[in-house]
Scaffold this motif. Sequence first.
Motif, PDB file in Angstrom:
ATOM      1  N   SER A 129      33.768  45.063  36.328  1.00 18.61           N
ATOM      2  CA  SER A 129      32.439  44.549  35.993  1.00 18.61           C
ATOM      3  C   SER A 129      31.575  45.720  35.573  1.00 18.61           C
ATOM      4  O   SER A 129      31.478  46.719  36.282  1.00 18.61           O
ATOM      5  CB  SER A 129      31.807  43.866  37.200  1.00 18.61           C
ATOM      6  N   SER A 154      37.086  44.425  40.508  1.00 18.53           N
ATOM      7  CA  SER A 154      37.291  43.281  41.395  1.00 18.53           C
ATOM      8  C   SER A 154      38.664  43.356  42.056  1.00 18.53           C
ATOM      9  O   SER A 154      39.665  43.594  41.400  1.00 18.53           O
ATOM     10  CB  SER A 154      37.171  41.982  40.605  1.00 18.53           C
ATOM     11  N   GLU A 199      32.510  41.853  31.591  1.00 16.20           N
ATOM     12  CA  GLU A 199      33.789  42.061  32.249  1.00 16.20           C
ATOM     13  C   GLU A 199      34.779  42.742  31.303  1.00 16.20           C
ATOM     14  O   GLU A 199      34.808  42.446  30.119  1.00 16.20           O
ATOM     15  CB  GLU A 199      34.385  40.712  32.672  1.00 16.20           C
ATOM     16  N   LYS A 211      38.933  43.620  30.995  1.00 15.53           N
ATOM     17  CA  LYS A 211      40.269  43.381  31.537  1.00 15.53           C
ATOM     18  C   LYS A 211      41.103  44.660  31.437  1.00 15.53           C
ATOM     19  O   LYS A 211      40.837  45.512  30.592  1.00 15.53           O
ATOM     20  CB  LYS A 211      40.957  42.261  30.755  1.00 15.53           C
ATOM     21  N   THR A 248      39.540  42.840  37.284  1.00 12.16           N
ATOM     22  CA  THR A 248      38.701  43.118  36.117  1.00 12.16           C
ATOM     23  C   THR A 248      37.606  44.093  36.538  1.00 12.16           C
ATOM     24  O   THR A 248      37.237  44.151  37.700  1.00 12.16           O
ATOM     25  CB  THR A 248      38.049  41.851  35.549  1.00 12.16           C
TER      26      THR A 248
END
Length: 138
Positions: free
Chosen positions: A76, A69, A81, A83, A74
């Motif tokens: 996907s 993203s 998700e 981090k 993050t």
Amino acid sequence: MFKSEFHKQFLSLFGYDYAKGAKELGVSERQVRRYVKSGKASLPVEKLTAIIYRGYLPPTGAWADCKISVDDHTMSTPWGEVKPSDVQLVHRYKWSARKSESMYKTLKENHKTQDLYLSDLQDQLLNIIGEISERTGS
């Protein structure tokens, strides 16, 4: 709904903020409007948009279903998700798992003789209980 993959990716990344898209892609705002309207861009612009959309991940193999993203950075994945801190600590997780496995194997090896002793003791106790039950008739 979407005219092309480029159209979908551009709108996902920049919405209708043509100025931001033009700046990121290195073309004029007018040119970006033409690209979005036609749903087709020049090959370098399409490739750059795909790279930005995918978050600089390769489009093949295990990365094919992943995307980073632009907003919150993050990743996907089909499983949820991730981090950046999770990725940064993956080596620590692996080290911890190896260390724990090593400790378990050492502990298991140290207690192997004790396990044999306890197994023999259990057999002896069962034999004694069997003898007592035969003598008492229960």
